[in-house]
Design an enzyme around this catalytic site. Structure first.
Site, PDB file in Angstrom:
ATOM      1  N   ASP B  11     -13.480  35.033  32.686  1.00 50.94           N
ATOM      2  CA  ASP B  11     -14.252  35.950  33.519  1.00 50.94           C
ATOM      3  C   ASP B  11     -14.750  35.182  34.741  1.00 50.94           C
ATOM      4  O   ASP B  11     -15.563  34.279  34.613  1.00 50.94           O
ATOM      5  CB  ASP B  11     -15.424  36.480  32.671  1.00 50.94           C
ATOM      6  CG  ASP B  11     -16.287  37.478  33.438  1.00 50.94           C
ATOM      7  OD1 ASP B  11     -17.011  38.235  32.774  1.00 50.94           O
ATOM      8  OD2 ASP B  11     -16.247  37.484  34.677  1.00 50.94           O
ATOM      9  N   GLU B 108     -11.215  39.562  35.379  1.00 55.55           N
ATOM     10  CA  GLU B 108     -11.129  39.193  33.975  1.00 55.55           C
ATOM     11  C   GLU B 108      -9.680  39.142  33.535  1.00 55.55           C
ATOM     12  O   GLU B 108      -8.825  39.854  34.075  1.00 55.55           O
ATOM     13  CB  GLU B 108     -11.866  40.224  33.104  1.00 55.55           C
ATOM     14  CG  GLU B 108     -13.368  40.188  33.266  1.00 55.55           C
ATOM     15  CD  GLU B 108     -14.079  41.131  32.304  1.00 55.55           C
ATOM     16  OE1 GLU B 108     -15.214  41.506  32.624  1.00 55.55           O
ATOM     17  OE2 GLU B 108     -13.497  41.496  31.268  1.00 55.55           O
TER      18      GLU B 108
END
Lengths: 90, 418
Positions: B11, B108
């Site tokens: 992330d 992500e």
């Protein structure tokens, strides 16, 4: 400005490898790339950007310089794609 | 016993804000928020850097709220081209570790590293290596979660921010994950979380240990799904990068520059959205059998309604007429509308069209040919090369570029946006 876009004359071989040959400074002065010492992806936090980072050995007849090593970045991520250097004393 | 998988969720921290700070060094020492355009009523915080987060500024705050929290906030407009470029460069790095890298939004990505110990070391070692490369090659940082399921990898990545690797092993998930609120689990949205609380289920652990029959009765199959997630039993594979999810619906929604009040306002925006949905269905060769609308009023409440079509279609005209009919029938009279959405559901693949003798369907097929031709013209000469007359009635509204606000919902997880 810590990020300076420069004019570069380069060569592209049949493998797609781009080799810078000449770097022109803002005032037009010319630096020849004697040798490319290293090429890798890298970011320049100083200049504010990232790209293919060439470590080059420069020389200039005009300024009687030889063996000056500098980083030259090819900014492939953005459009237009162009070359930049970190701003410094020359 | 089957060997556990090694799954990473990477992330990129405060993504938009981090990219802006990368390209503009003076911003790095200031609190920065990347915000949409206030004039078009998209003025919300899309991302905030760590300095701004210290003031309590969060994604989704209105710009005025953010400025309230931090007077010296620097507001920056978004530069999508930069975010796409950085995201693509980072995804190339993931490819060096595994071809099974599945992006989830720009910032992500799930990565399956099962069985690569001999190449990259343990999951943690690979995660640290990935983070180091992202920082060195792109100048931004990532939080990476390492675990044996996608669900836990995602939870792990959220535990330490910024710039950290968090591991959750099979021996640890009960201590590390079960105490967390159930709402943090993937697939548990606000409505589900509320229903769970009413049942006395507040944590992921309580969900994991709930009676499966009760869950099935209250939530259907999804109840068993989230219970499995809570127990580390999700076996969903991490798709290879070329994976295309099966599309179940195609929709488009927008918040309009000014509230919609009259029937004509609604008709105009519904047509804009319907044209966009129709174009996308044509591109992907789909027809739909159900049309759904979504309305958000200026008090921020909203509702959805849907209705089946008399026959399969993808003409903007039919979709628009149907949406407008639904909207006018169900809307709260007199309450201004802030956002509108149109979605084509129950998609089927368009096979060889059959000529129909039903007058409505034959007319619709002629309309389809007309719209198809218009789409070709637009593809060659741009969207505004040819337009419906009705669009001229309100240029500020009809000048919207609705292609950017489009979304397709897939079988696997929601893509983070509508």
């Amino acid at each position: 400005m810590s990020k300076i876009y420069v004019r570069v004359t380069s060569e592209c071989d049949t493998g797609g490898n781009v080799i810078p040959l000449v770097v022109y400074w803002e005032d037009g002065s010319r630096f020849d790339v004697d040798r490319v010492l290293d090429v890798r992806n890298a970011a320049s936090l100083k200049a504010g950007g990232y790209g293919l980072r060439y470590r080059v050995r420069l020389s200039s007849e005009e300024f009687h310089i030889r063996n000056r090593e500098r980083y030259l970045y090819y900014e492939y991520g953005l459009k237009p794609e162009r070359w930049f250097v970190e701003g410094k004393d020359t | 016993m089957l060997m556990d998988r090694t799954i990473l969720l990477s992330d990129l921290n405060s993504f938009y804000a981090s990219v802006e700070c990368l390209y503009n060094p003076p911003l790095r020492t200031k609190p920065v928020a990347v915000c949409g355009a206030v004039e078009d009523r998209h003025g919300i915080v899309l991302a905030a850097n760590p300095l701004a987060k210290k003031f309590g500024i969060r994604t989704g705050d209105a710009v005025w709220q953010a400025k309230d929290k931090c007077r010296d906030l620097t507001v920056v407009e978004p530069h999508m081209d930069r975010y796409v470029a950085v995201s693509n460069t980072v995804r190339e790095i993931y490819q060096d570790y595994s071809p099974q890298a599945e992006p989830f939004g720009l910032d992500e990505c799930y990565i399956d590293l099962t069985g690569t110990d001999h190449l990259h070391g343990s999951g943690k070692m690979a995660a640290d290596s990935i983070r180091a490369r992202i920082e060195k090659e792109c100048g931004i940082t990532a939080s990476v979660g390492v675990s044996f399921t996608r669900t836990f990898a995602k939870l792990a990545s959220d535990m330490k921010k910024p710039n950290a690797t968090t591991v959750i092993t099979r021996n640890e998930y009960k201590q590390k994950v079960w105490p967390l609120p159930a709402s943090e689990l993937l697939m548990v949205g606000r409505a589900t979380a509320k229903k769970l609380t009413l049942m006395g289920v507040n944590t992921i652990g309580q969900l994991a240990q709930s009676n499966p029959d009760v869950l099935k009765r209250r939530f259907g199959v999804n109840g068993l799904l989230i219970r499995a997630f809570a127990n580390g039993e999700d076996t969903d594979p991490v798709g290879a990068t070329g994976w295309r999810p099966e599309i179940k619906s195609i929709g488009n929604s927008t918040t309009t520059p000014r509230d919609l009040v009259s029937d004509e306002d609604i008709r105009l925006i519904a047509m804009l959205l319907s044209e966009s949905v129709a174009e996308r269905m044509r591109e992907k060769n789909f027809l739909c059998r159900t049309v759904q609308i979504w309305i958000r009023y200026n008090d921020m409440t909203g509702f959805q309604y849907q209705t089946p079509l008399p026959f399969s279609s993808r003409t903007a005209k039919l979709i628009c007429d149907t949406s407008v009919r639904l909207a006018l029938r169900h809307r709260r009279p007199g309450v201004p509308i802030r956002s509108l959405g149109v979605r084509a559901c129950n998609l089927i693949i368009d096979e060889a069209p059959q000529l129909s003798f039903l007058p409505e369907q034959a007319a619709d097929q002629r309309q389809e040919q007309l719209e198809s031709a218009v789409q070709e013209i637009r593809k060659r000469f741009g969207h505004f090369a040819i337009e419906r007359c009705s669009m001229l009635a309100d240029r500020r509204m009809s000048g919207l570029d609705t292609r950017d606000a489009a979304s397709s919902q897939s079988v696997a997880f929601f893509r983070g946006e509508k």
